[in-house]
Design a protein around this motif. Structure first.
Motif, PDB file in Angstrom:
ATOM      1  N   THR A 267      33.552 -19.685 -17.573  1.00  0.00           N
ATOM      2  CA  THR A 267      34.013 -18.642 -18.565  1.00  0.00           C
ATOM      3  C   THR A 267      32.970 -18.854 -19.841  1.00  0.00           C
ATOM      4  N   GLY A 268      33.532 -17.938 -20.830  1.00  0.00           N
ATOM      5  CA  GLY A 268      32.972 -18.220 -22.079  1.00  0.00           C
ATOM      6  C   GLY A 268      32.778 -19.610 -22.919  1.00  0.00           C
ATOM      7  N   GLU A 269      33.884 -20.072 -22.933  1.00  0.00           N
ATOM      8  CA  GLU A 269      34.010 -21.487 -23.477  1.00  0.00           C
ATOM      9  C   GLU A 269      33.140 -22.689 -22.613  1.00  0.00           C
ATOM     10  N   GLU A 270      33.464 -22.434 -21.611  1.00  0.00           N
ATOM     11  CA  GLU A 270      32.657 -23.554 -20.487  1.00  0.00           C
ATOM     12  C   GLU A 270      31.290 -23.247 -20.592  1.00  0.00           C
ATOM     13  N   PHE A 271      30.838 -22.022 -20.572  1.00  0.00           N
ATOM     14  CA  PHE A 271      29.231 -21.596 -20.618  1.00  0.00           C
ATOM     15  C   PHE A 271      28.868 -22.113 -22.092  1.00  0.00           C
ATOM     16  N   ASN A 272      29.584 -21.888 -23.209  1.00  0.00           N
ATOM     17  CA  ASN A 272      29.251 -22.364 -24.271  1.00  0.00           C
ATOM     18  C   ASN A 272      28.784 -23.924 -24.385  1.00  0.00           C
ATOM     19  N   ASP A 273      29.792 -24.784 -23.722  1.00  0.00           N
ATOM     20  CA  ASP A 273      29.353 -26.212 -23.515  1.00  0.00           C
ATOM     21  C   ASP A 273      28.272 -26.525 -22.669  1.00  0.00           C
ATOM     22  N   PHE A 274      28.164 -25.681 -21.684  1.00  0.00           N
ATOM     23  CA  PHE A 274      26.907 -25.904 -20.818  1.00  0.00           C
ATOM     24  C   PHE A 274      25.731 -25.724 -21.630  1.00  0.00           C
ATOM     25  N   LEU A 275      25.805 -24.690 -22.415  1.00  0.00           N
ATOM     26  CA  LEU A 275      24.438 -24.260 -23.437  1.00  0.00           C
ATOM     27  C   LEU A 275      24.123 -25.288 -24.253  1.00  0.00           C
TER      28      LEU A 275
END
Length: 329
Positions: free
Chosen positions: A304-312
């Protein structure tokens, strides 16, 4: 009508209209009839393939009724489009695909913008690096290439579709470093951001292309290109793609993941973010998307967008360390 009563009625009406949240009105009408899907590269590359596959899947499954024309906006390893996205802050219509270069171009100083200047919507897939040569090449294994570079870093010309210092370049240098090749900064890397890298290797203008596995899967299947290696930790895909050995199998202890995801301009309205979170989650669960992943040798990697942001954020720090190691004096 009594003027006082009329004034009260007008005031009440204005209050009523003002009380309607604009996001609710916009959310009800979202998405618009036409969206703008962007590949920050020339036609035929990995970004182009990914965004076109997303648009086709959304349309074929009926998840999105809007028109989704694809715009190619190449340049600077994605930096040109990223700069353009800064002129679209708050837009709910523009969606672009990106992968490691959205981090790398910033870390290498090629762009002052990074993922923090966008709205990350979702991580979709993981592709892997591939190193391909023409079917008539004198190189038949990746180790032969590495041995040639050890003897003379100028002896092999490397091509790619990303800018120098960006993904295609970095993934090759990572593997070369793991193989023990010295003087990495002396290796010739030529960028073909217009999507012409394949023609260059077929024409003998470069010796090898460093690219995404999905980008060249069909050309490998057809026999026009020969893949020396790919960067997953296992074999992936079907047919001839599944026959491509990993670099690890050939004694080079390294892997490289080419993740890809969707990004909107910074400050995309919340109603649009909510819509895409829901819609993209539904898309990755469809059989049409599963077939596309299988066909292109992509691994599922939805976030998801939130998870993706943390991954980035985490990946950005990892890339900093990689670049410092590769380019240290």
């Amino acid at each position: 009508m009594n003027m006082k009563l009329k004034s009260l009625m007008i005031g009440a009406a204005m209050t009523s209209v003002a009380a309607i949240p604009m996001t609710s009105v916009a959310a009800q009408d979202y998405p618009p009839k036409t969206l703008s899907f962007v590949a920050p590269s020339g036609a035929g590359g990995g970004w182009d393939l990914t965004i076109r596959t997303v648009a086709k899947t959304l349309k074929d499954t009926g998840l999105v009724d809007a028109n989704m024309p694809i715009t190619n906006r190449p340049g600077g390893g994605g930096a040109v489009n990223l700069a353009y996205m800064q002129t679209q802050v708050g837009s709910d219509k523009l969606i672009s695909v990106y992968s490691p270069p959205i981090l790398l171009t910033n870390l290498t100083g090629a762009s002052k913008y990074s993922y923090q200047d966008t709205t990350p919507l979702a991580r979709l897939i993981t592709d892997y690096g591939a190193f391909v040569v023409s079917k008539d090449s004198k190189y038949t294994t990746i180790n032969q290439v590495m041995e040639a570079l050890k003897e003379d870093p100028k002896s092999v010309k490397i091509g790619g579709t990303s800018a120098a210092g960006s993904m295609d370049h970095i993934q090759f240098l990572l593997i070369a470093k793991a193989a023990g090749v010295p003087n990495l900064n002396q290796i010739d890397y030529i960028s073909f951001q217009d999507g012409g890298a394949v023609a260059q290797v077929l024409g003998g203008h470069v010796d090898l292309i460093s690219t995404g596995l999905g980008d060249v899967a069909q050309l490998v299947e057809s026999g026009n290109l020969h893949a020396l290696a790919q960067t997953a930790d296992k074999r992936v895909g079907d047919g001839k793609v599944a026959e491509i050995p990993t670099v690890k199998e050939q004694g080079i202890d390294a892997t490289f993941e080419n993740w890809r995801g969707l990004f909107a301009p910074k400050d995309m309205p919340e109603y649009a973010v909510t819509y895409w979170n829901k819609t993209l989650k539904a898309m990755v669960e469809t059989p049409e998307w599963a077939e596309a992943r299988k066909r292109n040798g992509w691994d599922a990697a939805y976030q998801t967008g939130e998870e993706f942001n943390d991954f980035l954020a985490q990946t950005n720090e990892e890339y900093k360390e990689i670049l410092a190691e590769i380019f240290k004096k």
